[in-house]
Design an enzyme around this catalytic site. Structure first.
Site, mmCIF file in Angstrom:
data_model
loop_
_atom_site.group_PDB
_atom_site.id
_atom_site.type_symbol
_atom_site.label_atom_id
_atom_site.label_comp_id
_atom_site.label_asym_id
_atom_site.label_seq_id
_atom_site.Cartn_x
_atom_site.Cartn_y
_atom_site.Cartn_z
ATOM 1 C CB VAL A 99 -0.919 0.014 1.246
ATOM 2 C CG1 VAL A 99 -1.793 1.267 1.265
ATOM 3 C CG2 VAL A 99 -1.787 -1.243 1.271
ATOM 4 C CG ASP A 100 0.849 4.142 -3.318
ATOM 5 O OD1 ASP A 100 -0.177 4.491 -2.705
ATOM 6 O OD2 ASP A 100 0.956 4.197 -4.553
#
Lengths: 408, 79
Positions: free
Chosen positions: B37-38
């Site tokens: 998850v950025d």
């Protein structure tokens, strides 16, 4: 010093006529219209309720999570660019990323994202505004995404010159290769603004056709009963390549991008110069730059958007700059007007006309305007030997771009 | 709400926002290292979690939420 030759080695498109180049070209040769009624609820209140909507929805092609991060103009630019890239056979060619550039523009950019996020801001407050908003609406977004996904490191450029954008982006790609800054440039245009605000804006200018009851007959360049342009959405991308580079890898070559001419009217923000002075100079510059004889330019894919004034101004300019021999067509009669993507899609049509020795028709030209004194292929495609062809694009702001493509 | 229920709720959000397979979501998993998850997606996860669980997660707390378990504990304490 001999000048660098630049050739076209890949094509990609997604348009109201088809989800790729082959289906779009087939539809053009068959004289089909991509214009249809806008059945969305928001369209009911608008004076214009027709548009050229994409034949294939990008939602069917791209991953759902990825689409959350892409404006529609970015999504379709990526789809067209990946098609062109695959078509050019560059994927595993060992091309140095530092020799790969991108030149992809949009006329209006991420307006639909801007408006959708403004709705969220108004309804739910700033915390609900997507963190992807800025990269989705920034005008360089489509070019940046194409550069990112193809790994381009020679420079990523985003031209904006309204309806001349796609052609000017291709002209910039030509310059990049001639100047030695890149061996390959992925170039073209994208547009996706079928939304009530841009439509209301163009409609308030009285620039759009209101032939709402006959969508397929609404875009009718040079016809006496034309009443404005029909908005279309889509993306067109070409792969430009230094000719020696293409030859060294045995690439299939569609055509040569022989020359470009770019001028500005300096006359009015939206009206073209009444005598087409800027257009005449752009065409003349493109012909001189290409080093071809006027007689060899047997075909013109005209800008011809189906507006009362613009269509005839271009005819005058073609007479003055080129003569009375070329055979014209206006493929916007089928695709609608793709604004910033128009010049790119029409470059693709011009390139394929050269390859296949055939001119796609101008549909809906039932009753030619008295001022139309050049030959137009009306109704049905026509075989024609095309050693060289011209593609014109003009944009609000007084932008004029002419491109010359040749067979060899 | 039990910890398992909060984890399941987070898994739904992570699937919607970032395409994470719900089967991969467990308390020991790191958002960035394990679930990919950025930072921008994490912002979306936080806002969606606030809505779903009726809690407030201030920006200065988000940096402490390294794992799914960290988030579950924070939401459990707030709700």
């Amino acid at each position: 010093m001999s000048r660098t030759d630049v050739v076209v080695t890949g094509l990609g498109a997604t348009t109201p006529l088809g989800g790729d180049v082959a289906s779009t070209w087939d539809a053009m040769l068959a004289g089909r219209s991509g214009v249809s009624a806008l059945t969305q609820e928001w369209a009911a209140q608008l004076p214009v309720r027709i548009a050229g909507q994409l034949a294939v929805d990008p939602a069917n092609l791209l991953d759902r999570v990825k689409l959350r991060r892409l404006d529609r103009s970015e999504a379709i630019a990526l789809i067209a660019a990946h098609q062109a890239w695959a078509d050019a056979g560059l994927a595993d060619s060992g091309l140095d990323p530092e020799r790969l550039g991108v030149s992809v523009g949009s006329g209006i950019g991420g307006a639909v994202t801007l408006l959708a996020q403004d709705d969220i801001l108004e309804a739910s407050g700033p915390r609900r505004v997507s963190p992807h908003t800025v990269p989705m609406l920034m005008p360089n977004g489509p070019a940046a995404w194409v550069g990112l996904e193809l790994g381009a490191q020679a420079g990523v450029h985003s031209v904006a010159s309204a309806c001349a954008t796609g052609a000017e982006a291709i002209a910039l790609g030509l310059d990049m290769i001639r100047a030695g800054r890149a061996d390959v440039v992925v170039a073209g245009g994208t547009e996706a603004v079928i939304h009530p605000l841009p439509i209301a804006g163009f409609a308030s200018m009285r620039a759009m056709s209101t032939r709402n009851d006959e969508p397929e007959r609404a875009s009718r360049p040079w016809d006496k009963n034309r009443d404005g342009f029909v908005l279309g959405e889509g993306a067109g991308i070409v792969v430009l390549e230094r000719a020696e580079h293409a030859a060294a890898r045995g690439a299939r070559v569609y055509a040569r991008l022989a020359g470009a001419g770019i001028t500005s009217d300096g006359y009015d923000i939206v009206q073209p110069h009444p005598e087409g002075a800027g257009a005449i100079r752009a065409i003349a510059k493109a012909i001189a730059d290409a080093g071809v004889a006027k007689a060899d330019i047997t075909h013109v894919n005209a800008h011809a958007t189906s507006t009362p004034v613009g269509d005839l101004a271009e005819i005058k300019a073609l007479h003055r700059a080129l003569g009375d021999h070329p055979v014209l067509t206006a493929t916007k009669s089928m695709s609608g007007h793709l604004l910033g993507a128009a010049g790119a899609l029409e470059s693709i049509a011009t390139i394929l006309a050269i390859r296949d020795s055939v001119v796609p028709p101008t549909i809906n030209l039932d009753d030619p305007d008295d001022g139309l004194d050049l030959e137009v292929v009306a109704g049905k495609a026509r075989q024609l030997d095309i050693p060289a062809a011209l593609n014109n694009s003009f944009g609000f702001g007084g932008h004029n771009v002419a491109l010359v493509f040749t067979r060899d | 709400m039990t910890r398992d229920e909060i984890t399941a709720g987070l898994a739904e959000i992570l699937e919607e926002v970032a395409g994470v397979n719900p089967d991969d979501v467990a308390e020991g998993k790191s958002f960035t290292d394990d679930l990919d998850v950025d930072s921008l997606s994490m912002v979306e996860v936080v806002v969606a979690a606030e809505e779903k669980f009726g809690v407030k997660i201030p920006d200065n707390e988000v940096q402490n939420l390294k794992t799914v378990g960290d988030a579950v504990s924070y939401i459990e304490a707030q709700s």
